[in-house]
Design an enzyme around this catalytic site. Structure first.
Site, short mmCIF file in Angstrom:
data_model
loop_
_atom_site.label_atom_id
_atom_site.label_comp_id
_atom_site.label_asym_id
_atom_site.label_seq_id
_atom_site.Cartn_x
_atom_site.Cartn_y
_atom_site.Cartn_z
N GLN A 115 -23.42 33.25 -7.85
CA GLN A 115 -22.92 32.48 -8.51
C GLN A 115 -23.45 31.30 -8.72
O GLN A 115 -22.34 30.58 -9.51
CB GLN A 115 -21.52 32.17 -7.81
CG GLN A 115 -20.39 33.91 -8.14
CD GLN A 115 -19.36 33.80 -7.06
OE1 GLN A 115 -18.16 33.92 -7.90
NE2 GLN A 115 -19.68 33.72 -6.08
N ASP A 118 -27.90 26.27 -8.98
CA ASP A 118 -28.75 25.31 -8.46
C ASP A 118 -30.08 26.19 -8.85
O ASP A 118 -30.92 24.63 -7.55
CB ASP A 118 -27.74 24.66 -6.97
CG ASP A 118 -27.47 25.87 -6.49
OD1 ASP A 118 -28.36 26.64 -6.48
OD2 ASP A 118 -26.87 25.52 -5.63
N HIS A 133 -23.86 33.15 -12.74
CA HIS A 133 -23.14 31.86 -13.80
C HIS A 133 -24.60 31.42 -14.89
O HIS A 133 -24.14 30.24 -15.49
CB HIS A 133 -22.09 30.93 -13.49
CG HIS A 133 -21.41 32.18 -13.26
ND1 HIS A 133 -20.39 31.58 -11.46
CD2 HIS A 133 -20.55 32.84 -13.20
CE1 HIS A 133 -19.89 32.47 -11.53
NE2 HIS A 133 -19.29 32.92 -12.61
N CYS A 195 -33.62 21.89 -35.29
CA CYS A 195 -32.45 22.04 -36.54
C CYS A 195 -31.36 20.56 -36.78
O CYS A 195 -30.96 20.37 -37.37
CB CYS A 195 -31.98 22.83 -36.44
SG CYS A 195 -30.48 22.98 -34.49
N GLY A 233 -20.61 32.66 0.75
CA GLY A 233 -19.68 31.27 1.42
C GLY A 233 -19.11 31.30 -0.45
O GLY A 233 -19.42 30.11 -1.26
N SER A 234 -18.62 31.92 -0.45
CA SER A 234 -17.99 31.79 -1.70
C SER A 234 -16.08 32.12 -0.99
O SER A 234 -15.98 33.45 -0.87
CB SER A 234 -18.33 33.53 -2.19
OG SER A 234 -17.15 32.85 -3.77
N SER A 235 -15.32 31.78 -1.97
CA SER A 235 -14.29 32.21 -2.04
C SER A 235 -13.53 33.03 -2.35
O SER A 235 -12.43 33.49 -2.60
CB SER A 235 -13.03 30.47 -2.06
OG SER A 235 -13.28 30.42 -4.14
N ILE A 260 -16.24 29.21 5.27
CA ILE A 260 -15.55 28.81 6.77
C ILE A 260 -13.87 28.76 6.18
O ILE A 260 -13.59 28.94 7.59
CB ILE A 260 -15.54 26.91 5.94
CG1 ILE A 260 -17.51 27.26 6.59
CG2 ILE A 260 -15.36 26.51 6.74
CD1 ILE A 260 -17.93 25.96 6.51
N GLY A 261 -13.67 29.23 5.30
CA GLY A 261 -12.53 29.85 4.76
C GLY A 261 -11.62 30.73 4.46
O GLY A 261 -12.68 31.49 4.32
#
Length: 289
Positions: A115, A118, A133, A195, A233-235, A260-261
């Protein structure tokens, strides 16, 4: 880099063993990564307590319709991005990115869906990657067929903004930078060299827009071919990623979540590890690569 990593507990032995077994027993593992994987490279996420963009500042990412319909919004976006991009592009892959690339080479990962925008997975050496994305590394005109790489576009913007400079107040997760709003008035919005349109946009799915159907279908195809899915590493707060866990659950594919959360998909997980991604993968490499 730790200033971007949320507070976290040490990896529990029982959790490590459960996720290690989950990965080693997979025949075709699909990995879905999010902003939490890149915090250890110094790129902040959006939602983490204390360090996420939403917790540190009132600034919010630009919305797709605002960018497409408001020329002043485009000026603001590119002024901030012009200042933020050199910082963003200087970031390098961390341990987790590198070990995931090694796992691909050793055939422990069948495909990776990220997602993040970078390109750190590719910098680390991963090849089997879908950028859900999009990427900040490509800029395209929305009026004609002009396309260029972001570093060349930075030099292009510099030709009409040689005197433009600003101190960074906050760095955000997508090459944006919070700067003094008064300075933005001095920035010359880039115009397409083919253009003349000012509708130049990075190939990123802005908030309020949708991932193209072909890319979603491609990710579903990879999911249906795999036998397990690991979220790292995704919520999972954004539906564009969460939908793949719903599909994995519907098709009875085992799910593991390393974050982590808490995440939106914890109730679907067969294995949940509450730890820093780098800590898990460092140990995993020592024992299995």
């Amino acid at each position: 880099m730790q200033h971007c990593v949320p507070k976290h507990a040490a990896l529990l032995e029982s959790q490590y063993r459960a996720l290690e077994e989950f990965i080693l027993s997979a025949r075709r593992l699909l990995v879905l990564t999010g902003a939490g994987l890149s915090t250890e490279s110094g790129i902040p996420d959006y939602r983490s307590e204390g360090v996420g963009l939403y917790d540190r500042t009132k600034h919010r990412p630009i919305q797709h319709m605002e960018f497409m319909t408001d020329s002043q919004a485009r000026r603001r976006y590119w002024a901030r991005n012009y200042i933020g991009f050199p910082v963003f592009i200087s970031k390098v892959p961390n341990t987790a990115h590198k070990i995931l690339a090694e796992m691909e080479k050793s055939h422990q990962i069948d495909w990776l869906v990220t997602q993040n925008v970078d390109r750190l997975h590719q910098k680390a050496g991963s090849n089997k990657v879908t950028e859900l994305h999009g990427t900040t590394n490509i800029v395209a005109c929305q009026t004609c067929n002009y396309v260029t790489d972001r570093e060349s576009f930075q030099r292009f913007m510099h030709t009409s903004n040689k005197e433009f400079t600003a101190d960074i107040i906050n760095v955000t997760p997508d090459a944006d930078a919070e700067i003094d709003v008064e300075l933005i008035k001095k920035f010359n919005t880039p115009l397409c060299p083919d253009c003349g349109s000012d509708l130049l946009k990075p190939q990123v799915v802005f908030f309020g827009s949708n991932v193209v159907k072909e890319k979603v279908a491609h990710c579903y195809d990879k999911l249906h071919r795999c036998d397990k899915i690991l979220v790292a590493g995704s919520s999972l707060q954004v539906m564009s990623g969460y939908r793949f866990l719903l599909e994995a659950n519907r098709t009875q594919k085992p799910i593991a979540v390393l974050n982590i959360g808490e995440t939106r998909g914890d109730h679907l997980a067969n294995v949940k590890v509450t730890a820093r991604c780098g800590e898990f993968f460092e140990r995993y490499k020592t024992l299995n690569l």
